[in-house]
Design an enzyme around this catalytic site. Structure first.
Site, PDB file in Angstrom:
ATOM      1  N   ASP A  15     -38.764  14.339  12.412  1.00 12.05           N
ATOM      2  CA  ASP A  15     -40.058  14.984  12.187  1.00 12.05           C
ATOM      3  C   ASP A  15     -41.236  14.103  12.624  1.00 12.05           C
ATOM      4  O   ASP A  15     -42.390  14.475  12.455  1.00 12.05           O
ATOM      5  CB  ASP A  15     -40.222  15.388  10.723  1.00 12.05           C
ATOM      6  CG  ASP A  15     -40.207  14.204   9.773  1.00 12.05           C
ATOM      7  OD1 ASP A  15     -39.747  13.115  10.174  1.00 12.05           O
ATOM      8  OD2 ASP A  15     -40.656  14.367   8.620  1.00 12.05           O
ATOM      9  N   GLU A  16     -40.965  12.949  13.205  1.00  8.66           N
ATOM     10  CA  GLU A  16     -42.006  12.061  13.717  1.00  8.66           C
ATOM     11  C   GLU A  16     -42.087  12.195  15.230  1.00  8.66           C
ATOM     12  O   GLU A  16     -41.104  12.525  15.886  1.00  8.66           O
ATOM     13  CB  GLU A  16     -41.689  10.608  13.345  1.00  8.66           C
ATOM     14  CG  GLU A  16     -41.710  10.364  11.851  1.00  8.66           C
ATOM     15  CD  GLU A  16     -41.305   8.947  11.502  1.00  8.66           C
ATOM     16  OE1 GLU A  16     -41.191   8.098  12.407  1.00  8.66           O
ATOM     17  OE2 GLU A  16     -41.088   8.696  10.316  1.00  8.66           O
TER      18      GLU A  16
END
Length: 109
Positions: free
Chosen positions: A89-90
């Protein structure tokens, strides 16, 4: 993709059986031919698909960024590769190599 009921690892196809990829588990399951038609097998990555970011990596021929400035020589073009270095999710990390002097740096978005 099928997962092992015993340990949760991925199963791999071997003849008429699915075998657990975990060497410590070694569970096997007879293939269900109806379900097997739904599965898609993929080949291993070729050397062309692997992103090289270590010191000796060859960046030449990779995509070119023109929106960067080399901290060493001030040149405005660099080859780059992108690699997911953090969690999914980064944002990914971009690795650069200056086209003029060869200086390397990374950029976190």
């Amino acid at each position: 993709m099928q997962f092992c009921d015993d340990c949760g690892s991925m199963m791999k196809s071997m003849g008429s059986q699915m075998v657990c990829a975990n060497d410590d588990c070694q569970a096997t399951v007879v293939k269900d031919e109806e379900k097997a038609a739904e599965f898609v097998s993929t080949e291993e990555q070729s050397g062309d698909e692997v992103i090289e970011t270590e010191e000796g990596a060859n960046f030449e021929g990779k995509p070119t960024a023109t929106d960067v400035t080399c901290e060493e020589c001030g040149h405005g073009e660099a080859w780059y590769t992108i690699k997911q270095t953090g969690a999914a999710d980064e944002p990914p990390t971009r690795f650069f190599k200056c086209k003029e002097c060869g200086y390397r740096w990374r950029e976190y978005n």
